[in-house]
Design a protein around this motif. Structure first.
Motif, PDB file in Angstrom:
ATOM      1  N   ASN A  20      -1.596  -0.481   5.248  1.00 28.85           N
ATOM      2  CA  ASN A  20      -2.867  -0.137   5.080  1.00 28.85           C
ATOM      3  C   ASN A  20      -3.621  -0.320   3.716  1.00 28.85           C
ATOM      4  OD1 ASN A  20      -2.202   3.307   6.662  1.00 28.85           O
ATOM      5  ND2 ASN A  20      -2.982   1.389   7.610  1.00 28.85           N
ATOM      6  N   ILE A  21      -3.813  -1.810   3.578  1.00 29.31           N
ATOM      7  CA  ILE A  21      -4.463  -2.185   2.444  1.00 29.31           C
ATOM      8  C   ILE A  21      -5.814  -1.579   2.237  1.00 29.31           C
ATOM      9  CG2 ILE A  21      -5.310  -4.279   0.852  1.00 29.31           C
ATOM     10  CD1 ILE A  21      -2.200  -4.507   1.125  1.00 29.31           C
ATOM     11  N   ALA A  22      -6.229  -0.902   1.358  1.00 27.72           N
ATOM     12  CA  ALA A  22      -7.688   0.044   1.401  1.00 27.72           C
ATOM     13  C   ALA A  22      -8.830  -1.002   1.782  1.00 27.72           C
ATOM     14  CB  ALA A  22      -7.712   0.716   0.196  1.00 27.72           C
ATOM     15  N   LEU A  23      -9.061  -2.165   1.305  1.00 26.90           N
ATOM     16  CA  LEU A  23     -10.211  -2.682   1.578  1.00 26.90           C
ATOM     17  C   LEU A  23     -10.287  -3.298   2.842  1.00 26.90           C
ATOM     18  CD1 LEU A  23     -12.867  -4.221   0.489  1.00 26.90           C
ATOM     19  CD2 LEU A  23     -11.492  -6.319  -0.137  1.00 26.90           C
ATOM     20  N   GLU A  24      -9.002  -3.631   3.452  1.00 25.77           N
ATOM     21  CA  GLU A  24      -9.096  -4.247   4.904  1.00 25.77           C
ATOM     22  C   GLU A  24      -9.377  -3.033   5.774  1.00 25.77           C
ATOM     23  OE1 GLU A  24      -5.530  -6.012   5.560  1.00 25.77           O
ATOM     24  OE2 GLU A  24      -5.508  -7.157   3.852  1.00 25.77           O
ATOM     25  N   VAL A  25      -8.834  -1.843   5.230  1.00 28.70           N
ATOM     26  CA  VAL A  25      -9.166  -0.740   6.364  1.00 28.70           C
ATOM     27  C   VAL A  25     -10.431  -0.480   6.253  1.00 28.70           C
ATOM     28  CG1 VAL A  25      -8.775   1.911   6.541  1.00 28.70           C
ATOM     29  CG2 VAL A  25      -6.721   0.341   5.912  1.00 28.70           C
ATOM     30  N   ALA A  26     -11.126  -0.519   4.983  1.00 28.81           N
ATOM     31  CA  ALA A  26     -12.680  -0.158   4.879  1.00 28.81           C
ATOM     32  C   ALA A  26     -13.490  -1.007   5.422  1.00 28.81           C
ATOM     33  CB  ALA A  26     -12.971   0.025   3.283  1.00 28.81           C
ATOM     34  N   LEU A  27     -13.204  -2.322   5.793  1.00 22.97           N
ATOM     35  CA  LEU A  27     -13.712  -3.216   6.219  1.00 22.97           C
ATOM     36  C   LEU A  27     -13.724  -3.353   7.971  1.00 22.97           C
ATOM     37  CD1 LEU A  27     -12.970  -6.456   4.083  1.00 22.97           C
ATOM     38  CD2 LEU A  27     -15.194  -5.396   4.271  1.00 22.97           C
ATOM     39  N   GLY A  28     -12.855  -2.437   8.147  1.00 24.48           N
ATOM     40  CA  GLY A  28     -12.850  -2.052   9.812  1.00 24.48           C
ATOM     41  C   GLY A  28     -12.088  -3.275  10.441  1.00 24.48           C
ATOM     42  N   GLN A  29     -10.919  -3.740   9.783  1.00 23.64           N
ATOM     43  CA  GLN A  29     -10.375  -4.535  10.510  1.00 23.64           C
ATOM     44  C   GLN A  29      -9.159  -3.772  11.066  1.00 23.64           C
ATOM     45  OE1 GLN A  29      -8.752  -7.246   7.413  1.00 23.64           O
ATOM     46  NE2 GLN A  29     -10.916  -7.948   6.846  1.00 23.64           N
ATOM     47  N   PHE A  30      -8.397  -3.933  12.079  1.00 22.54           N
ATOM     48  CA  PHE A  30      -7.943  -3.234  12.854  1.00 22.54           C
ATOM     49  C   PHE A  30      -6.369  -2.978  12.289  1.00 22.54           C
ATOM     50  CE2 PHE A  30      -4.205  -2.852  15.810  1.00 22.54           C
ATOM     51  CZ  PHE A  30      -4.375  -1.627  16.603  1.00 22.54           C
ATOM     52  N   CYS A  31      -5.872  -2.048  12.243  1.00 20.78           N
ATOM     53  CA  CYS A  31      -4.772  -1.795  11.628  1.00 20.78           C
ATOM     54  C   CYS A  31      -4.183  -0.158  12.389  1.00 20.78           C
ATOM     55  CB  CYS A  31      -4.696  -1.816  10.309  1.00 20.78           C
ATOM     56  SG  CYS A  31      -5.534  -0.154   9.496  1.00 20.78           S
ATOM     57  N   GLU A  32      -2.758   0.000  12.121  1.00 24.25           N
ATOM     58  CA  GLU A  32      -2.340   1.128  12.483  1.00 24.25           C
ATOM     59  C   GLU A  32      -1.854   2.162  11.222  1.00 24.25           C
ATOM     60  OE1 GLU A  32       0.167  -0.177  16.344  1.00 24.25           O
ATOM     61  OE2 GLU A  32       0.873  -0.934  14.652  1.00 24.25           O
TER      62      GLU A  32
ATOM     63  N   ALA B 193       5.987  -2.264   8.979  1.00 24.53           N
ATOM     64  CA  ALA B 193       4.703  -3.047   8.835  1.00 24.53           C
ATOM     65  C   ALA B 193       4.162  -2.759   7.680  1.00 24.53           C
ATOM     66  CB  ALA B 193       3.765  -2.200   9.846  1.00 24.53           C
ATOM     67  N   ASP B 194       4.311  -1.624   6.932  1.00 23.31           N
ATOM     68  CA  ASP B 194       3.778  -1.421   5.505  1.00 23.31           C
ATOM     69  C   ASP B 194       4.572  -2.391   4.780  1.00 23.31           C
ATOM     70  OD1 ASP B 194       2.251  -0.421   3.514  1.00 23.31           O
ATOM     71  OD2 ASP B 194       3.357   1.461   3.200  1.00 23.31           O
ATOM     72  N   LEU B 195       6.054  -2.647   4.991  1.00 22.17           N
ATOM     73  CA  LEU B 195       6.419  -3.532   3.957  1.00 22.17           C
ATOM     74  C   LEU B 195       5.981  -4.843   3.886  1.00 22.17           C
ATOM     75  CD1 LEU B 195       9.095  -3.591   2.109  1.00 22.17           C
ATOM     76  CD2 LEU B 195      10.408  -4.426   4.142  1.00 22.17           C
ATOM     77  N   ILE B 196       5.800  -5.263   5.235  1.00 22.15           N
ATOM     78  CA  ILE B 196       5.316  -6.654   5.352  1.00 22.15           C
ATOM     79  C   ILE B 196       4.030  -6.707   4.861  1.00 22.15           C
ATOM     80  CG2 ILE B 196       4.359  -8.453   7.058  1.00 22.15           C
ATOM     81  CD1 ILE B 196       6.677  -7.151   8.846  1.00 22.15           C
ATOM     82  N   THR B 197       3.057  -5.925   4.889  1.00 27.97           N
ATOM     83  CA  THR B 197       1.789  -6.305   4.339  1.00 27.97           C
ATOM     84  C   THR B 197       1.942  -6.242   2.746  1.00 27.97           C
ATOM     85  OG1 THR B 197      -0.495  -5.679   4.632  1.00 27.97           O
ATOM     86  CG2 THR B 197       0.565  -3.859   4.365  1.00 27.97           C
ATOM     87  N   THR B 198       2.699  -5.048   2.237  1.00 27.39           N
ATOM     88  CA  THR B 198       2.661  -4.877   0.701  1.00 27.39           C
ATOM     89  C   THR B 198       3.235  -6.038   0.185  1.00 27.39           C
ATOM     90  OG1 THR B 198       3.071  -2.593   1.383  1.00 27.39           O
ATOM     91  CG2 THR B 198       3.474  -3.398  -0.907  1.00 27.39           C
TER      92      THR B 198
END
Ligand SMILES: NC(=O)c1ccc[n+]([C@@H]2O[C@H](COP(=O)([O-])OP(=O)(O)OC[C@H]3O[C@@H](n4cnc5c(N)ncnc54)[C@H](O)[C@@H]3O)[C@@H](O)[C@H]2O)c1
Ligand SMILES: O=P(O)(O)OC[C@H](O)CO
Length: 393
Positions: free
Chosen positions: A202-214, A310-315
């Motif tokens: 959950n990178i904050a900006l991507e979540v706030a932009l409404g990009q799909f995530c879990e 998943a968090d490991l990958i995105t981070t």
């Protein structure tokens, strides 16, 4: 939970709450995984009946993004929630104006999440006591460096609603000598409210932009998982619930150490194969650390959940820890200087966690069992050259 001995893991299936409707009187048996219970010293106080009031403690980039989702859901599920959601903003003057005024007038957090329109029912509030007044659901999302100050204020008698429930979205751990604790456990112990954990890719900006995530929530009871799913589940923010509060908390904390290693790899100009090896070794150390020291935690939280792999990958590809560690190698500056230069007031979490985990492992005489964590610590704090990262792993 405090540090404990190794426990066997039991596989199970996480629950998806995409079509969820909640009731505050749910009594059905838990559909989520078993995990450690609320400590015996904290008998769960009854959840207040009626509509729930949500408070968000923290207004950095993640605090603002989570508050946005919660406030949108509070309007959509108005039969369950008060529509006003309060967010604690540590007052700051931005362009000559108090940040709370800016947020409440423009519905933009110009300091920490610029260009993202926040819902009008999200109210920025400068005093903690006012934020939590009558709140029954409290989201903790301050950088972990500041949690103790916040808890000091909230643990005074009469400040929190006695039946309140809490959730921690903070990524880090609390170490005292040979003891280690998650922030969910720390919050529960200090303010007496059962505390769940939320973590994921959950990178904050991507979540706030409404990009799909879990995301994953780890909750002590099924009732808590229904409540928190209703607060956060959204079409582009899919919540899955497990009962492994420790695993969810530790996934979010420990991946920040691995992200520093990934940044060192990038700074050294090494390629995708090396980074993949670091991720694999890192995930292994994260999993084993949790299983070794947190009784009842689940291997599957790391292998199957957003809070794990998943968090490991995105981070390791898009996070701030990775970015600052790359700069550390390239510039030779200290992390303090780099944080100020690159993060515009946001806070780096991985270096503090690497140090906490190192201190804990040294106190437990287990440093040798976690060579990647130790290498990251030595590079960040003891002047070990970054190119020795992969030597001897
Ligand atoms: N940003 C993300 O993408 C992200 C995603 C998931 C989880 N997280 C986690 O969420 C937590 C909060 O991170 P964030 O990104 O929202 O914060 P941030 O890094 O944007 O930090 C800014 C926040 O810190 C506060 N702050 C600064 N100095 C303070 C002080 N002296 N006392 C109290 N508060 C102070 C500011 O008021 C602001 O709310 C962290 O544990 C982080 O790991 C962040
Ligand atoms: O930017 P980072 O490295 O703090 O990571 C942000 C989030 O934790 C990613 O889920």
């Amino acid at each position: 939970m405090s540090a404990q001995s190794t426990a066997p893991s039991t596989p199970d299936v996480a629950r998806d709450f995409s079509d969820l409707e909640i009731s505050s009187t749910v009594t059905s048996p838990a559909a989520t995984r078993p995990s450690s219970p609320i400590p015996a010293s904290l008998p769960p106080s009854p959840l207040p009946s009626g509509k729930h009031k949500i408070a968000v403690i923290g207004s950095g980039s993640w605090g603002s993004a989570l508050a946005k989702i919660a406030a949108e859901n509070a309007v959509k599920r108005n039969d369950e929630f008060h529509s006003e959601v309060r967010m604690w903003v540590r007052e700051k003057i931005v362009n000559g104006k108090p940040l709370t005024h800016v947020i409440n007038r423009t519905h933009l957090n110009s300091r920490y999440l610029p260009d993202i329109k926040l819902p009008r029912n999200l109210v920025a509030t400068p005093h903690l006591k006012d934020v939590v007044k009558d709140a029954t659901l409290i989201v903790f999302v301050v950088p972990h460096q500041f949690l103790h100050t916040v808890l000091g204020e909230l643990s005074r008698p009469g400040v929190l609603h006695p039946g309140a429930r809490a959730i921690s979205a903070i990524k880090g751990v609390e170490v005292n000598g040979t003891d280690i604790e998650t922030f969910a456990s720390l919050i529960e112990g200090r303010v007496g409210t059962p505390c769940s954990a939320l973590s994921g890719a959950n990178i904050a900006l991507e979540v706030a932009l409404g990009q799909f995530c879990e995301t994953t929530i780890g909750c002590p009871t099924h009732e808590d998982s229904l409540l928190w799913s209703a607060v956060f589940n959204a079409p582009t923010f899919r919540v899955s619930a497990v009962e492994d509060v420790n695993g969810v908390s530790l996934g979010g904390a420990l991946k920040n150490i691995v992200a520093l290693a990934a940044g060192f790899v990038d700074g050294l100009g090494l390629g995708g194969n090396t980074k993949a090896a670091i991720l694999r070794i890192g995930l292994g150390e994260m999993t084993e650390f949790c299983l070794e020291f947190f009784e009842g935690s689940q291997r599957e939280t790391f292998s199957n959940e957003s809070a794990g792999i998943a968090d490991l990958i995105t981070t390791c590809y898009g996070g701030r820890n990775r970015k600052c560690a790359e700069e550390f190698v390239k510039s030779g500056s200290t992390f303090d200087v780099i944080e100020k230069k690159l993060l515009n007031g946001q806070k780096l979490q991985g270096t503090a966690t690497a140090e906490e985990v190192h201190n804990f492992l040294r106190a437990r005489k287990r440093v040798h069992a976690y060579p990647l964590f130790e290498k990251v610590y030595q590079i960040a704090f003891e002047g070990l050259p970054p190119k020795s990262l992969v030597r001897g792993l």
